[in-house]
Design a protein around this motif. Structure first.
Motif, PDB file in Angstrom:
ATOM      1  N   GLY A  41      66.954 -32.614  37.444  1.00 45.41           N
ATOM      2  CA  GLY A  41      66.579 -32.907  36.072  1.00 45.41           C
ATOM      3  C   GLY A  41      66.972 -34.282  35.567  1.00 45.41           C
ATOM      4  N   LYS A  42      67.531 -35.102  36.456  1.00 41.46           N
ATOM      5  CA  LYS A  42      67.965 -36.441  36.045  1.00 41.46           C
ATOM      6  C   LYS A  42      67.254 -37.510  36.875  1.00 41.46           C
ATOM      7  CE  LYS A  42      72.558 -35.149  34.390  1.00 41.46           C
ATOM      8  NZ  LYS A  42      74.016 -35.476  34.440  1.00 41.46           N
ATOM      9  N   GLU A  43      67.303 -38.722  36.363  1.00 43.89           N
ATOM     10  CA  GLU A  43      66.714 -39.831  37.088  1.00 43.89           C
ATOM     11  C   GLU A  43      67.638 -40.280  38.222  1.00 43.89           C
ATOM     12  OE1 GLU A  43      64.090 -41.870  33.487  1.00 43.89           O
ATOM     13  OE2 GLU A  43      65.716 -42.968  34.449  1.00 43.89           O
ATOM     14  N   ARG A  44      67.035 -40.914  39.201  1.00 41.09           N
ATOM     15  CA  ARG A  44      67.820 -41.462  40.298  1.00 41.09           C
ATOM     16  C   ARG A  44      68.717 -42.576  39.761  1.00 41.09           C
ATOM     17  NH1 ARG A  44      64.760 -42.621  45.865  1.00 41.09           N
ATOM     18  NH2 ARG A  44      64.101 -40.510  45.294  1.00 41.09           N
ATOM     19  N   GLU A  45      69.979 -42.598  40.191  1.00 41.83           N
ATOM     20  CA  GLU A  45      70.906 -43.607  39.692  1.00 41.83           C
ATOM     21  C   GLU A  45      71.621 -44.312  40.833  1.00 41.83           C
ATOM     22  OE1 GLU A  45      73.955 -41.866  37.261  1.00 41.83           O
ATOM     23  OE2 GLU A  45      74.774 -40.654  38.894  1.00 41.83           O
ATOM     24  N   PHE A  46      72.016 -45.523  40.551  1.00 41.27           N
ATOM     25  CA  PHE A  46      72.758 -46.342  41.511  1.00 41.27           C
ATOM     26  C   PHE A  46      74.174 -45.795  41.681  1.00 41.27           C
ATOM     27  CE2 PHE A  46      74.285 -49.998  43.674  1.00 41.27           C
ATOM     28  CZ  PHE A  46      75.507 -50.332  43.115  1.00 41.27           C
ATOM     29  N   VAL A  47      74.645 -45.806  42.919  1.00 39.82           N
ATOM     30  CA  VAL A  47      76.009 -45.371  43.205  1.00 39.82           C
ATOM     31  C   VAL A  47      76.859 -46.532  43.710  1.00 39.82           C
ATOM     32  CG1 VAL A  47      77.464 -43.871  44.620  1.00 39.82           C
ATOM     33  CG2 VAL A  47      75.280 -43.011  43.709  1.00 39.82           C
ATOM     34  N   THR A  57      80.923 -55.837  47.461  1.00 41.11           N
ATOM     35  CA  THR A  57      80.537 -54.460  47.188  1.00 41.11           C
ATOM     36  C   THR A  57      80.359 -54.274  45.685  1.00 41.11           C
ATOM     37  OG1 THR A  57      82.867 -53.784  47.092  1.00 41.11           O
ATOM     38  CG2 THR A  57      81.731 -53.518  49.207  1.00 41.11           C
ATOM     39  N   TYR A  58      79.595 -53.267  45.339  1.00 41.23           N
ATOM     40  CA  TYR A  58      79.283 -52.975  43.941  1.00 41.23           C
ATOM     41  C   TYR A  58      79.303 -51.454  43.761  1.00 41.23           C
ATOM     42  CZ  TYR A  58      77.447 -57.661  44.621  1.00 41.23           C
ATOM     43  OH  TYR A  58      77.327 -58.984  44.961  1.00 41.23           O
ATOM     44  N   TYR A  59      79.813 -51.036  42.608  1.00 46.11           N
ATOM     45  CA  TYR A  59      79.935 -49.604  42.338  1.00 46.11           C
ATOM     46  C   TYR A  59      79.494 -49.277  40.922  1.00 46.11           C
ATOM     47  CZ  TYR A  59      82.887 -49.452  46.497  1.00 46.11           C
ATOM     48  OH  TYR A  59      83.368 -49.552  47.785  1.00 46.11           O
ATOM     49  N   ALA A  60      78.954 -48.098  40.756  1.00 44.48           N
ATOM     50  CA  ALA A  60      78.729 -47.565  39.414  1.00 44.48           C
ATOM     51  C   ALA A  60      80.085 -47.216  38.816  1.00 44.48           C
ATOM     52  CB  ALA A  60      77.852 -46.317  39.493  1.00 44.48           C
ATOM     53  N   ASP A  61      80.203 -47.365  37.531  1.00 41.73           N
ATOM     54  CA  ASP A  61      81.478 -47.073  36.870  1.00 41.73           C
ATOM     55  C   ASP A  61      81.933 -45.639  37.129  1.00 41.73           C
ATOM     56  OD1 ASP A  61      80.831 -49.085  33.890  1.00 41.73           O
ATOM     57  OD2 ASP A  61      81.622 -49.625  35.857  1.00 41.73           O
ATOM     58  N   VAL A  63      81.885 -43.907  39.711  1.00 41.71           N
ATOM     59  CA  VAL A  63      82.455 -43.613  41.030  1.00 41.71           C
ATOM     60  C   VAL A  63      83.556 -44.599  41.432  1.00 41.71           C
ATOM     61  CG1 VAL A  63      80.257 -42.614  41.747  1.00 41.71           C
ATOM     62  CG2 VAL A  63      80.818 -44.973  42.404  1.00 41.71           C
ATOM     63  N   LYS A  64      83.794 -45.617  40.616  1.00 40.54           N
ATOM     64  CA  LYS A  64      84.827 -46.602  40.946  1.00 40.54           C
ATOM     65  C   LYS A  64      86.182 -45.926  41.123  1.00 40.54           C
ATOM     66  CE  LYS A  64      82.963 -50.827  38.880  1.00 40.54           C
ATOM     67  NZ  LYS A  64      83.065 -51.781  37.752  1.00 40.54           N
ATOM     68  N   GLY A  65      86.869 -46.310  42.189  1.00 35.82           N
ATOM     69  CA  GLY A  65      88.177 -45.745  42.452  1.00 35.82           C
ATOM     70  C   GLY A  65      88.134 -44.436  43.217  1.00 35.82           C
ATOM     71  N   ARG A  66      86.951 -43.852  43.357  1.00 33.98           N
ATOM     72  CA  ARG A  66      86.815 -42.589  44.086  1.00 33.98           C
ATOM     73  C   ARG A  66      85.945 -42.751  45.336  1.00 33.98           C
ATOM     74  NH1 ARG A  66      84.251 -38.397  41.913  1.00 33.98           N
ATOM     75  NH2 ARG A  66      82.857 -39.651  40.597  1.00 33.98           N
ATOM     76  N   PHE A  67      84.908 -43.574  45.245  1.00 28.23           N
ATOM     77  CA  PHE A  67      83.987 -43.772  46.352  1.00 28.23           C
ATOM     78  C   PHE A  67      84.221 -45.159  46.969  1.00 28.23           C
ATOM     79  CE2 PHE A  67      80.252 -40.869  44.844  1.00 28.23           C
ATOM     80  CZ  PHE A  67      81.145 -39.829  44.649  1.00 28.23           C
ATOM     81  N   THR A  68      84.022 -45.244  48.279  1.00 30.52           N
ATOM     82  CA  THR A  68      84.127 -46.510  48.982  1.00 30.52           C
ATOM     83  C   THR A  68      82.933 -46.678  49.906  1.00 30.52           C
ATOM     84  OG1 THR A  68      86.551 -46.397  48.965  1.00 30.52           O
ATOM     85  CG2 THR A  68      85.530 -47.938  50.506  1.00 30.52           C
ATOM     86  N   ILE A  69      82.232 -47.790  49.742  1.00 27.94           N
ATOM     87  CA  ILE A  69      81.115 -48.108  50.614  1.00 27.94           C
ATOM     88  C   ILE A  69      81.605 -49.091  51.673  1.00 27.94           C
ATOM     89  CG2 ILE A  69      80.262 -50.015  49.173  1.00 27.94           C
ATOM     90  CD1 ILE A  69      77.399 -49.122  49.972  1.00 27.94           C
TER      91      ILE A  69
END
Length: 120
Positions: A41-47, A57-61, A63-69
């Motif tokens: 039910g939501k739009e696709r969003e950048f992670v 590297t770039y992160y969505a706010d 996921v910052k501090g939790r996800f690592t690319i």
């Protein structure tokens, strides 16, 4: 460029999952790799995104501090390490390649999605 993602699954809140995405084909045309997600039910969003040359590297706010690319260019692979997962992280996750050099993933290549489900 063809992208193959894997690693999704079911995890409890607070847990971790790791996604990977392997690129094949004309990988020399890749400028950056990214992860996006789409919840029901939501739009696709950048992670997150990572430059193929260099280490930016770039992160969505959210996921910052939790996800690592991260990446392994020798294997043409990008990873997304997801820690401290929350129920709101539940979504289909997609990897994408920027082929333009403008961080324009919409016109790049996309892999099939992989489901991540976080239970509360």
């Amino acid at each position: 460029v063809q992208l193959q993602a894997s690693g999704g699954g079911l995890v409890q809140a607070g847990g971790s999952l790791s996604l990977s995405c392997t690129a094949s084909g004309r990988t020399g045309s890749v400028y950056a790799m990214g992860w996006f997600r789409q919840a029901p039910g939501k739009e696709r969003e950048f992670v997150a995104a990572i430059m193929w040359s260099g280490m930016s590297t770039y992160y969505a706010d959210s996921v910052k501090g939790r996800f690592t690319i991260s990446k392994d260019t020798a294997k043409n692979r990008v990873y997304l390490q997801m820690n401290n997962l929350k129920p709101e992280d539940t979504a289909v996750y997609y990897c994408a390649a920027d082929l333009s050099g403008n961080m324009d993933f919409l016109d790049g290549s996309w892999g099939q999605g992989t489901q991540v489900t976080v239970s509360s």
